[in-house]
Scaffold this motif. Sequence first.
Motif, PDB file in Angstrom:
ATOM      1  N   SER A 282       0.815  -1.213   0.000  1.00 10.95           N
ATOM      2  CA  SER A 282       0.000   0.000   0.000  1.00 10.95           C
ATOM      3  C   SER A 282       0.846   1.259   0.000  1.00 10.95           C
ATOM      4  CB  SER A 282      -0.931   0.006   1.223  1.00 10.95           C
ATOM      5  OG  SER A 282      -1.829  -1.083   1.182  1.00 10.95           O
ATOM      6  N   PHE A 283       1.964   1.247   0.749  1.00 11.93           N
ATOM      7  CA  PHE A 283       2.732   2.461   0.936  1.00 11.93           C
ATOM      8  C   PHE A 283       4.108   2.430   0.265  1.00 11.93           C
ATOM      9  CE2 PHE A 283      -0.217   2.304   4.534  1.00 11.93           C
ATOM     10  CZ  PHE A 283      -0.843   3.530   4.377  1.00 11.93           C
ATOM     11  N   GLY A 284       4.509   1.295  -0.290  1.00  9.89           N
ATOM     12  CA  GLY A 284       5.746   1.245  -1.054  1.00  9.89           C
ATOM     13  C   GLY A 284       7.004   1.505  -0.245  1.00  9.89           C
ATOM     14  N   PHE A 285       7.107   0.920   0.955  1.00  6.23           N
ATOM     15  CA  PHE A 285       8.280   1.150   1.790  1.00  6.23           C
ATOM     16  C   PHE A 285       9.535   0.506   1.197  1.00  6.23           C
ATOM     17  CE2 PHE A 285       4.873   1.201   5.182  1.00  6.23           C
ATOM     18  CZ  PHE A 285       4.885   2.579   5.326  1.00  6.23           C
ATOM     19  N   TYR A 286       9.418  -0.748   0.740  1.00  6.51           N
ATOM     20  CA  TYR A 286      10.568  -1.487   0.220  1.00  6.51           C
ATOM     21  C   TYR A 286      10.206  -2.128  -1.108  1.00  6.51           C
ATOM     22  CZ  TYR A 286      12.245  -0.945   4.993  1.00  6.51           C
ATOM     23  OH  TYR A 286      12.638  -0.401   6.193  1.00  6.51           O
ATOM     24  N   ALA A 287      11.169  -2.092  -2.050  1.00  2.00           N
ATOM     25  CA  ALA A 287      10.901  -2.576  -3.404  1.00  2.00           C
ATOM     26  C   ALA A 287      11.253  -4.044  -3.583  1.00  2.00           C
ATOM     27  CB  ALA A 287      11.688  -1.740  -4.417  1.00  2.00           C
ATOM     28  N   SER A 288      12.147  -4.578  -2.752  1.00  2.00           N
ATOM     29  CA  SER A 288      12.612  -5.950  -2.946  1.00  2.00           C
ATOM     30  C   SER A 288      13.098  -6.502  -1.612  1.00  2.00           C
ATOM     31  CB  SER A 288      13.753  -5.985  -3.970  1.00  2.00           C
ATOM     32  OG  SER A 288      14.881  -5.278  -3.465  1.00  2.00           O
ATOM     33  N   TRP A 289      13.387  -7.832  -1.605  1.00  2.18           N
ATOM     34  CA  TRP A 289      13.945  -8.442  -0.404  1.00  2.18           C
ATOM     35  C   TRP A 289      15.297  -7.822  -0.074  1.00  2.18           C
ATOM     36  CZ3 TRP A 289      10.524 -10.930   2.255  1.00  2.18           C
ATOM     37  CH2 TRP A 289       9.492 -11.639   1.615  1.00  2.18           C
ATOM     38  N   ALA A 290      16.106  -7.551  -1.096  1.00  2.00           N
ATOM     39  CA  ALA A 290      17.414  -6.941  -0.857  1.00  2.00           C
ATOM     40  C   ALA A 290      17.269  -5.553  -0.257  1.00  2.00           C
ATOM     41  CB  ALA A 290      18.202  -6.873  -2.170  1.00  2.00           C
ATOM     42  N   ASP A 291      16.265  -4.806  -0.727  1.00  2.00           N
ATOM     43  CA  ASP A 291      16.007  -3.479  -0.177  1.00  2.00           C
ATOM     44  C   ASP A 291      15.609  -3.585   1.290  1.00  2.00           C
ATOM     45  OD1 ASP A 291      15.643  -0.763  -0.054  1.00  2.00           O
ATOM     46  OD2 ASP A 291      13.740  -0.749  -1.132  1.00  2.00           O
TER      47      ASP A 291
ATOM     48  N   GLY B 244      -4.640  11.697   7.093  1.00  3.22           N
ATOM     49  CA  GLY B 244      -3.441  11.182   7.738  1.00  3.22           C
ATOM     50  C   GLY B 244      -2.215  11.286   6.855  1.00  3.22           C
ATOM     51  N   HIS B 245      -1.103  10.785   7.400  1.00  2.00           N
ATOM     52  CA  HIS B 245       0.186  10.809   6.700  1.00  2.00           C
ATOM     53  C   HIS B 245       0.259   9.571   5.810  1.00  2.00           C
ATOM     54  CE1 HIS B 245       4.199  12.670   6.638  1.00  2.00           C
ATOM     55  NE2 HIS B 245       4.683  11.440   6.500  1.00  2.00           N
ATOM     56  N   ASN B 246      -0.472   9.599   4.684  1.00  2.00           N
ATOM     57  CA  ASN B 246      -0.594   8.389   3.872  1.00  2.00           C
ATOM     58  C   ASN B 246      -0.909   8.724   2.422  1.00  2.00           C
ATOM     59  OD1 ASN B 246      -3.547   8.768   3.669  1.00  2.00           O
ATOM     60  ND2 ASN B 246      -3.587   8.105   5.813  1.00  2.00           N
ATOM     61  N   PHE B 247      -0.891   7.675   1.586  1.00  2.00           N
ATOM     62  CA  PHE B 247      -1.109   7.851   0.152  1.00  2.00           C
ATOM     63  C   PHE B 247      -2.471   8.446  -0.168  1.00  2.00           C
ATOM     64  CE2 PHE B 247       2.076   4.447  -1.573  1.00  2.00           C
ATOM     65  CZ  PHE B 247       3.112   5.236  -1.124  1.00  2.00           C
ATOM     66  N   ASN B 248      -3.490   8.026   0.561  1.00  2.00           N
ATOM     67  CA  ASN B 248      -4.831   8.517   0.276  1.00  2.00           C
ATOM     68  C   ASN B 248      -4.899  10.041   0.410  1.00  2.00           C
ATOM     69  OD1 ASN B 248      -7.775   8.091  -0.191  1.00  2.00           O
ATOM     70  ND2 ASN B 248      -7.933   8.919   1.883  1.00  2.00           N
ATOM     71  N   THR B 249      -4.273  10.566   1.450  1.00  2.00           N
ATOM     72  CA  THR B 249      -4.241  12.023   1.637  1.00  2.00           C
ATOM     73  C   THR B 249      -3.482  12.698   0.511  1.00  2.00           C
ATOM     74  OG1 THR B 249      -4.406  11.822   4.041  1.00  2.00           O
ATOM     75  CG2 THR B 249      -3.475  13.859   3.186  1.00  2.00           C
ATOM     76  N   TRP B 250      -2.332  12.151   0.156  1.00  2.00           N
ATOM     77  CA  TRP B 250      -1.511  12.800  -0.873  1.00  2.00           C
ATOM     78  C   TRP B 250      -2.176  12.738  -2.249  1.00  2.00           C
ATOM     79  CZ3 TRP B 250       2.834   9.527   1.581  1.00  2.00           C
ATOM     80  CH2 TRP B 250       3.193  10.099   2.810  1.00  2.00           C
ATOM     81  N   ARG B 251      -2.923  11.670  -2.524  1.00  2.00           N
ATOM     82  CA  ARG B 251      -3.641  11.613  -3.805  1.00  2.00           C
ATOM     83  C   ARG B 251      -4.674  12.735  -3.909  1.00  2.00           C
ATOM     84  NH1 ARG B 251      -3.235   5.767  -3.349  1.00  2.00           N
ATOM     85  NH2 ARG B 251      -5.142   5.768  -2.095  1.00  2.00           N
ATOM     86  N   ARG B 252      -5.224  13.155  -2.774  1.00  2.00           N
ATOM     87  CA  ARG B 252      -6.186  14.264  -2.773  1.00  2.00           C
ATOM     88  C   ARG B 252      -5.496  15.600  -3.029  1.00  2.00           C
ATOM     89  NH1 ARG B 252      -8.374  13.483   3.062  1.00  2.00           N
ATOM     90  NH2 ARG B 252      -9.645  15.338   2.582  1.00  2.00           N
ATOM     91  N   GLU B 253      -4.220  15.687  -2.737  1.00  2.00           N
ATOM     92  CA  GLU B 253      -3.489  16.955  -2.846  1.00  2.00           C
ATOM     93  C   GLU B 253      -2.703  17.093  -4.147  1.00  2.00           C
ATOM     94  OE1 GLU B 253      -2.714  17.235   2.002  1.00  2.00           O
ATOM     95  OE2 GLU B 253      -1.185  16.382   0.656  1.00  2.00           O
ATOM     96  N   ILE B 254      -2.343  15.972  -4.763  1.00  2.00           N
ATOM     97  CA  ILE B 254      -1.467  16.007  -5.936  1.00  2.00           C
ATOM     98  C   ILE B 254      -2.076  16.755  -7.121  1.00  2.00           C
ATOM     99  CG2 ILE B 254      -0.441  14.525  -7.732  1.00  2.00           C
ATOM    100  CD1 ILE B 254       0.274  12.568  -5.440  1.00  2.00           C
ATOM    101  N   PRO B 255      -3.363  16.571  -7.484  1.00  2.00           N
ATOM    102  CA  PRO B 255      -3.889  17.327  -8.634  1.00  2.00           C
ATOM    103  C   PRO B 255      -3.757  18.838  -8.458  1.00  2.00           C
ATOM    104  CG  PRO B 255      -5.359  15.519  -8.090  1.00  2.00           C
ATOM    105  CD  PRO B 255      -4.354  15.590  -6.983  1.00  2.00           C
ATOM    106  N   GLY B 256      -4.158  19.353  -7.292  1.00  2.00           N
ATOM    107  CA  GLY B 256      -4.029  20.787  -7.066  1.00  2.00           C
ATOM    108  C   GLY B 256      -2.592  21.239  -7.049  1.00  2.00           C
ATOM    109  N   ALA B 257      -1.696  20.407  -6.483  1.00  2.00           N
ATOM    110  CA  ALA B 257      -0.279  20.772  -6.410  1.00  2.00           C
ATOM    111  C   ALA B 257       0.351  20.828  -7.805  1.00  2.00           C
ATOM    112  CB  ALA B 257       0.466  19.778  -5.529  1.00  2.00           C
ATOM    113  N   LEU B 258       0.050  19.850  -8.667  1.00  2.00           N
ATOM    114  CA  LEU B 258       0.603  19.858 -10.028  1.00  2.00           C
ATOM    115  C   LEU B 258       0.062  21.025 -10.833  1.00  2.00           C
ATOM    116  CD1 LEU B 258       0.620  16.064 -11.031  1.00  2.00           C
ATOM    117  CD2 LEU B 258       2.572  17.502 -10.426  1.00  2.00           C
ATOM    118  N   GLN B 259      -1.208  21.325 -10.673  1.00  2.00           N
ATOM    119  CA  GLN B 259      -1.799  22.454 -11.380  1.00  2.00           C
ATOM    120  C   GLN B 259      -1.148  23.762 -10.924  1.00  2.00           C
ATOM    121  OE1 GLN B 259      -6.055  22.466 -11.218  1.00  2.00           O
ATOM    122  NE2 GLN B 259      -6.274  24.333 -12.418  1.00  2.00           N
TER     123      GLN B 259
END
Length: 374
Positions: free
Chosen positions: A63-72, A350-365
Motif C-alpha cells: 500500500s505504501f511502497g516502503f521497500y521494493a525488494s527483499w534486498a532493499d 493522515g500521513h498516507n497515500f490517500n491524503t496525498w492523492r487528494r493533494e497532488i492534482p491541485g499541487a501539479l496544477q
Amino acid sequence: MGLTSNKVLVLAVLLAVLLFAGTVWLWPHLARRTWQAVSGRVGMLLATQVALFACAGLVANQSFGFYASWADLLGEETDQGVVVDNNGGSTGGPLQVVGTQQMSLSGGGRPQLSGQIQKVDIVGRTTHIASPASVYLPPEYFQPQYRNRTFPAAVVLTGYPGTTQALVSKLKYPETAQNLAKDGRMQPMILVMLRPTVAPPRDTECVDIPGGPHTESFFARDLPDALLAHYRIGRKPGSWGIIGDSTGGYCALKLAVHHPEVYAAGVGLSPYYKAPIDPTTGDLFHRNKALQNRADLAWSIRHLPAPNTSLLVTSSRLGETNYKATLAFINAVRATNKTRIASIILASGGHNFNTWRREIPGALQWMSGRLSDL
C-alpha cells in the motif's frame, strides 16, 4: 518471488489461515500440563502471530511502497549501476535508458497518444552518486508538431524509504498529470520520479554530508545536468520544479529554498521542516552547527537571503502532526516579502497515500502555472 508480488501475499495469507486452523484443531490435544503440551501451545500461538504480522506487513508495504525488494528490505541494495551513453558517443555518460513502461491508458502502446515512462540510471558527474529513476514523457513529447519544443520538468520524490514505482502505481503522478493536461488545467510536463534515498539503506535527508554522500548537490546540480543532456527540457531556471511527500517533501522545499536558481517552485506534501537525527540518518552534520542550521528550513528563511522561488505546503487540521509547524513556516515565509508561499490545508487526512492523492492534482496544477517551457 518478489517482496511486492501478489503471490507472496497470497501464500502468507494461506499460511496464516492454516496455522490458525491448525491451532484450533490441535488445541484439545495440547491442553495437558506437561512441558511438551505447554511448548506446543506457545509454539502454535507464536507461529500464528508471526504469520499474521507478516501478512499485515506485506499489505502495508504494497500500500505504501516502503521497500521494493527483499534486498532493499534487508539493506543489501548497495550496488551502483554502470552507465553507458546511448547517443552514439563515448561511454560513461550521466544517464542511460535501461527500459520503458507503457502507460495503462487508451493508446497505451503508442507514446504519441499516451506518453511513456522511461526507466533510467543516473550517475552524478560531480558527486558520483548513482540512482535509478523513472522519467514520464507526455504524449506531446513524441508528436511531430512539438519536435522542436522544450518542456518544463518536475522532480518527484518519494518519502523514506519509498519506491519509485509507488509514485506511478499508488500516487499516480503520470496518470494525474496526463489527465490534467488533457483537460487544459496544466501544461504538458516531464516528471522525473525517484527516491531521495540515494545511499540505501541510509536516509541522507538531501544533505551534503561531510565526507559524502553529497545528496543536496546531486539533486541541485548533477540530476538537472544529466536530464538536460538527454531530454528536451527548458534550460531557464523557471523550467524546473520539485515535489515530494514526507521526507521527499522536506527535500523538495529545501532544494527550492537553497537553490532558487534551479527550482522555481517547490511542493512539500506533509513535509517536516528540519532534518532529523536518528538511527536511519546517522551523523549528518559531524558536529557542524552551521550545516545543521542550514538544514532547518525555518532557520534558513529567517537568517539567509530570501530566495526568489514559490513554495506550496500541505497539511491537515486533524490527522497530521506537522499542522502547527506548517502554519509557523507559512508565517515565516510571508515575512520575507520575497518568497511566495501557498498551502493546501485539509480538514482531516493522515500521513498516507490517500491524503496525498487528494493533494497532488491541485499541487501539479499550481506548479504548472509557475513553470516555463522555454
